[in-house]
Structure formats: structure tokens, C-alpha cells
Design a protein around this motif. Structure first.
Motif, PDB file in Angstrom:
ATOM      1  N   ALA A 114      -8.460  -1.574   1.990  1.00 46.71           N
ATOM      2  CA  ALA A 114      -7.845  -0.405   2.606  1.00 46.71           C
ATOM      3  C   ALA A 114      -7.043  -0.682   3.750  1.00 46.71           C
ATOM      4  CB  ALA A 114      -8.907   0.811   3.089  1.00 46.71           C
ATOM      5  N   SER A 166       0.817  10.687   4.413  1.00 50.03           N
ATOM      6  CA  SER A 166       0.688  10.761   5.901  1.00 50.03           C
ATOM      7  C   SER A 166      -0.341  11.495   6.433  1.00 50.03           C
ATOM      8  CB  SER A 166       2.108  11.362   6.304  1.00 50.03           C
ATOM      9  OG  SER A 166       1.877  12.745   6.292  1.00 50.03           O
ATOM     10  N   SER A 167      -0.596  11.155   7.649  1.00 53.05           N
ATOM     11  CA  SER A 167      -1.758  11.685   8.392  1.00 53.05           C
ATOM     12  C   SER A 167      -1.816  13.304   8.674  1.00 53.05           C
ATOM     13  CB  SER A 167      -2.103  11.059   9.723  1.00 53.05           C
ATOM     14  OG  SER A 167      -0.904  11.245  10.504  1.00 53.05           O
ATOM     15  N   ASN A 198      -6.220  -0.542   7.568  1.00 53.66           N
ATOM     16  CA  ASN A 198      -6.885  -0.105   8.604  1.00 53.66           C
ATOM     17  C   ASN A 198      -6.517   0.835   9.621  1.00 53.66           C
ATOM     18  OD1 ASN A 198      -5.420  -0.844  11.160  1.00 53.66           O
ATOM     19  ND2 ASN A 198      -5.632  -2.839  10.796  1.00 53.66           N
ATOM     20  N   GLU A 199      -7.454   1.788  10.000  1.00 47.38           N
ATOM     21  CA  GLU A 199      -7.042   3.245  10.655  1.00 47.38           C
ATOM     22  C   GLU A 199      -6.180   3.056  11.835  1.00 47.38           C
ATOM     23  OE1 GLU A 199      -7.455   7.245  10.977  1.00 47.38           O
ATOM     24  OE2 GLU A 199      -8.189   5.772   9.493  1.00 47.38           O
ATOM     25  N   GLU A 200      -6.078   2.158  12.612  1.00 55.31           N
ATOM     26  CA  GLU A 200      -5.308   1.885  13.868  1.00 55.31           C
ATOM     27  C   GLU A 200      -3.771   1.644  13.372  1.00 55.31           C
ATOM     28  OE1 GLU A 200      -6.286  -1.384  16.263  1.00 55.31           O
ATOM     29  OE2 GLU A 200      -8.394  -0.359  16.820  1.00 55.31           O
ATOM     30  N   ASP A 201      -3.576   0.839  12.260  1.00 56.04           N
ATOM     31  CA  ASP A 201      -2.069   0.550  11.825  1.00 56.04           C
ATOM     32  C   ASP A 201      -1.724   2.109  11.188  1.00 56.04           C
ATOM     33  OD1 ASP A 201      -2.053  -1.878  12.470  1.00 56.04           O
ATOM     34  OD2 ASP A 201      -2.603  -2.722  10.499  1.00 56.04           O
ATOM     35  N   TYR A 202      -2.653   2.908  10.229  1.00 53.02           N
ATOM     36  CA  TYR A 202      -2.286   4.032   9.676  1.00 53.02           C
ATOM     37  C   TYR A 202      -1.896   5.152  10.718  1.00 53.02           C
ATOM     38  CZ  TYR A 202      -2.803   8.009   6.863  1.00 53.02           C
ATOM     39  OH  TYR A 202      -2.667   9.190   5.813  1.00 53.02           O
ATOM     40  N   GLN A 203      -2.506   5.176  11.823  1.00 52.47           N
ATOM     41  CA  GLN A 203      -2.253   6.233  12.659  1.00 52.47           C
ATOM     42  C   GLN A 203      -1.081   5.743  13.539  1.00 52.47           C
ATOM     43  OE1 GLN A 203      -3.628   9.164  12.847  1.00 52.47           O
ATOM     44  NE2 GLN A 203      -5.004   8.512  11.526  1.00 52.47           N
ATOM     45  N   TRP A 240       0.729  -1.120   0.088  1.00 52.89           N
ATOM     46  CA  TRP A 240       0.131  -0.118   0.053  1.00 52.89           C
ATOM     47  C   TRP A 240       0.966   1.099  -0.098  1.00 52.89           C
ATOM     48  CZ3 TRP A 240      -0.139   3.783   3.574  1.00 52.89           C
ATOM     49  CH2 TRP A 240       0.594   3.675   4.924  1.00 52.89           C
TER      50      TRP A 240
END
Length: 74
Positions: free
Chosen positions: A64, A40-41, A66-71, A36
Motif C-alpha cells: 500500500a 483523494s483524501s 504509505n500514509e505520509e506520502d498519501y497525505q 498506484w
């Protein structure tokens, strides 16, 4: 191949650590590699995607990130 043109982003291959991307970075991605990439956030991110031989090398979009890993990426 990803050609990073502006901002800050991330690239991660399945089973590997995420790698920060900045303008000027180039990522060569072999066919079939699950990965992926995205902004960045806290920054925008622009890139060009080049697919050599598109008749054999097709994009396959998966789920997609997941939000936890992305953050967790900073």
C-alpha cells in the motif's frame, strides 16, 4: 487502462510525480509499470479498470502507499 467515471483521485507511476484524475480521464498503463491509483483524501473516486489480454497481462498487487506520502497529495 483506467477509465475515471466520478470524483477525484490520483495516479502515480514509480519514480514520477502523482497526477490528479477526474471524471472523463483515461490512463493507459503499459504492462509491468509499477503504479498506484486511488481516491483523494477528500473525495470519493470511481473508475473502471480494463485489462486487455488478461491471459498475458496479470495484475500484481504490491504494498500500500504509505500514509505520509498519501497525505502530501492535495
Amino acid at each position: 487502462m483506467l477509465l475515471c467515471t466520478a470524483g477525484k483521485g490520483w495516479y502515480q507511476e514509480q519514480g514520477q510525480a502523482a497526477r490528479e484524475l477526474q471524471a472523463g480521464d483515461v490512463v493507459v498503463i503499459r504492462p509491468g509499470v509499477v503504479h498506484w491509483h486511488g481516491a483523494s483524501s477528500s473525495h470519493e473516486f470511481s473508475h473502471l479498470s480494463v485489462i486487455p489480454n488478461p491471459e498475458k497481462n496479470k495484475d500484481t498487487w504490491l504494498e500500500a502507499v504509505n500514509e505520509e506520502d498519501y497525505q502530501l497529495l492535495k
